[in-house]
Design a protein around this motif. Sequence first.
Motif, short mmCIF file in Angstrom:
data_model
loop_
_atom_site.label_atom_id
_atom_site.label_comp_id
_atom_site.label_asym_id
_atom_site.label_seq_id
_atom_site.Cartn_x
_atom_site.Cartn_y
_atom_site.Cartn_z
N SER A 31 0.82 -1.22 0.00
CA SER A 31 0.00 0.00 0.00
C SER A 31 0.85 1.27 0.00
CB SER A 31 -0.92 0.00 1.22
OG SER A 31 -0.16 -0.04 2.42
N LYS A 32 2.11 1.15 0.43
CA LYS A 32 2.99 2.32 0.49
C LYS A 32 3.96 2.37 -0.68
CE LYS A 32 2.77 2.66 5.54
NZ LYS A 32 3.56 2.69 6.81
N ALA A 33 3.81 1.49 -1.64
CA ALA A 33 4.69 1.48 -2.80
C ALA A 33 4.52 2.77 -3.60
CB ALA A 33 4.40 0.27 -3.68
N ALA A 34 5.63 3.32 -4.09
CA ALA A 34 5.57 4.56 -4.86
C ALA A 34 4.96 4.35 -6.23
CB ALA A 34 6.98 5.15 -4.99
N PHE A 35 5.03 3.12 -6.73
CA PHE A 35 4.55 2.82 -8.07
C PHE A 35 3.49 1.73 -7.99
CE2 PHE A 35 5.09 0.69 -12.29
CZ PHE A 35 4.80 1.78 -13.10
N MET A 36 2.29 2.03 -8.45
CA MET A 36 1.18 1.08 -8.48
C MET A 36 0.88 0.44 -7.12
SD MET A 36 1.67 -0.85 -12.14
CE MET A 36 1.66 0.07 -13.68
N PRO A 37 0.66 1.23 -6.07
CA PRO A 37 0.34 0.65 -4.76
C PRO A 37 -0.94 -0.16 -4.79
CG PRO A 37 -0.15 3.00 -4.79
CD PRO A 37 0.60 2.70 -6.06
N ASN A 38 -0.94 -1.28 -4.06
CA ASN A 38 -2.10 -2.17 -3.89
C ASN A 38 -2.48 -2.95 -5.16
OD1 ASN A 38 -2.66 -1.45 -1.12
ND2 ASN A 38 -3.49 0.49 -1.89
N LYS A 39 -1.79 -2.73 -6.25
CA LYS A 39 -2.15 -3.39 -7.49
C LYS A 39 -1.58 -4.82 -7.53
CE LYS A 39 -4.22 0.15 -9.54
NZ LYS A 39 -5.65 0.13 -9.94
N PHE A 40 -2.32 -5.71 -8.18
CA PHE A 40 -1.81 -7.06 -8.45
C PHE A 40 -1.05 -7.03 -9.77
CE2 PHE A 40 -4.76 -8.31 -5.19
CZ PHE A 40 -4.21 -9.48 -4.65
N VAL A 41 0.15 -7.58 -9.75
CA VAL A 41 1.03 -7.51 -10.92
C VAL A 41 1.74 -8.85 -11.13
CG1 VAL A 41 1.44 -5.03 -10.66
CG2 VAL A 41 2.95 -6.65 -9.50
N PHE A 42 2.39 -8.99 -12.27
CA PHE A 42 3.28 -10.11 -12.51
C PHE A 42 4.61 -9.83 -11.81
CE2 PHE A 42 1.00 -9.26 -16.64
CZ PHE A 42 0.07 -10.28 -16.53
N PRO A 43 5.36 -10.86 -11.46
CA PRO A 43 6.70 -10.63 -10.88
C PRO A 43 7.58 -9.89 -11.88
CG PRO A 43 6.01 -12.91 -10.57
CD PRO A 43 5.02 -12.29 -11.51
N GLY A 44 8.31 -8.89 -11.40
CA GLY A 44 9.19 -8.13 -12.28
C GLY A 44 9.69 -6.88 -11.62
N GLY A 45 10.58 -6.17 -12.31
CA GLY A 45 11.12 -4.94 -11.76
C GLY A 45 12.21 -4.37 -12.66
N ALA A 46 12.88 -3.35 -12.16
CA ALA A 46 13.88 -2.62 -12.94
C ALA A 46 15.12 -3.47 -13.20
CB ALA A 46 14.26 -1.34 -12.22
N VAL A 47 15.74 -3.22 -14.35
CA VAL A 47 17.00 -3.86 -14.69
C VAL A 47 18.11 -3.26 -13.85
CG1 VAL A 47 18.67 -4.23 -16.56
CG2 VAL A 47 16.21 -4.31 -17.05
N ASP A 48 18.96 -4.11 -13.30
CA ASP A 48 20.13 -3.66 -12.55
C ASP A 48 21.37 -3.68 -13.44
OD1 ASP A 48 18.62 -3.41 -10.27
OD2 ASP A 48 19.29 -5.29 -9.36
N THR A 49 22.32 -2.81 -13.14
CA THR A 49 23.56 -2.77 -13.92
C THR A 49 24.26 -4.12 -13.93
OG1 THR A 49 23.85 -0.42 -13.35
CG2 THR A 49 25.79 -1.61 -14.15
N ALA A 50 24.23 -4.82 -12.79
CA ALA A 50 24.93 -6.10 -12.68
C ALA A 50 24.30 -7.19 -13.54
CB ALA A 50 24.96 -6.54 -11.22
N ASP A 51 23.06 -7.00 -14.00
CA ASP A 51 22.41 -8.03 -14.81
C ASP A 51 23.17 -8.29 -16.11
OD1 ASP A 51 20.31 -8.41 -12.98
OD2 ASP A 51 19.13 -6.81 -13.88
N SER A 52 23.87 -7.29 -16.61
CA SER A 52 24.58 -7.43 -17.89
C SER A 52 25.79 -8.35 -17.79
CB SER A 52 25.01 -6.06 -18.41
OG SER A 52 25.93 -5.45 -17.51
N ALA A 53 26.24 -8.63 -16.57
CA ALA A 53 27.42 -9.47 -16.38
C ALA A 53 27.08 -10.95 -16.25
CB ALA A 53 28.19 -9.01 -15.14
N ILE A 54 25.80 -11.30 -16.24
CA ILE A 54 25.38 -12.69 -16.04
C ILE A 54 25.20 -13.38 -17.39
CG2 ILE A 54 23.65 -14.19 -15.00
CD1 ILE A 54 25.29 -12.51 -13.01
N ARG A 55 25.86 -14.52 -17.54
CA ARG A 55 25.72 -15.30 -18.78
C ARG A 55 24.56 -16.28 -18.64
NH1 ARG A 55 27.05 -20.30 -20.37
NH2 ARG A 55 28.31 -20.74 -18.50
#
Length: 223
Positions: A31-55
């Motif tokens: 309920s206190k989330a800055a983006f889409m509070p209380n909404k039902f969503v699929f799992p997911g989120g922002a890309v992290d810089t470190a994601d580019s290093a994973i093969r």
Amino acid sequence: MTDTPIRSASTLIILRNFASRPQVLMGQRGSKAAFMPNKFVFPGGAVDTADSAIRLAQPLTDRCHANLQQDSTGPAPETLAVAAIRELWEETGLMLGALEAWPDAPEDWADFAKAGFRPSAANMYFFFRAITPPGAPRRFDARFFLVNADQLSGDLDDFSNASDELSHLQWVCLDEVRSLNLPFITSVVLGELVGMTEIGAPNSVPFFKNQDEESLFLRLQGL
């Protein structure tokens, strides 16, 4: 019109019991989330810089790779796939990977590697893309990937290793999911699932391109 930066994000749509009565994995934002509070969503989120290093243990299909590159100057397709797998693991405790030794796994992936897995994009399909419209407190260029729950490892009903970012994690029948408190774009994505006869790479990918100047509905067709 707005100075809100647009961050790249990745999301996974997980379908279960596709051949009988399909269910989709959903969770509720706080309920206190800055983006889409209380909404039902699929799992997911922002890309992290470190994601580019994973093969990845196994790559995306050529079609998905090409569609992800179309009209995009953001992260590489492989990075977007890794981000989706990482977010799924963090938010639900479920793993999408292939059995492969990973002795040099980063600390953040240590438990993933300890279980004997490396992230894999096999049978993971780029399905939808949308940019958050101007005026929102946060804006994302989100890529939605589709996968059959059969590709996941572990007990599909065990969310004990999930973070607290999403609550009420549950499998919801597709014919009942619209009764939940959903964001508009999630409803649109769910509509694309109606009438689908198989889980695979689509020939073209819907793209809601909400820019400051105009909003467009496109179809990405990289091949």
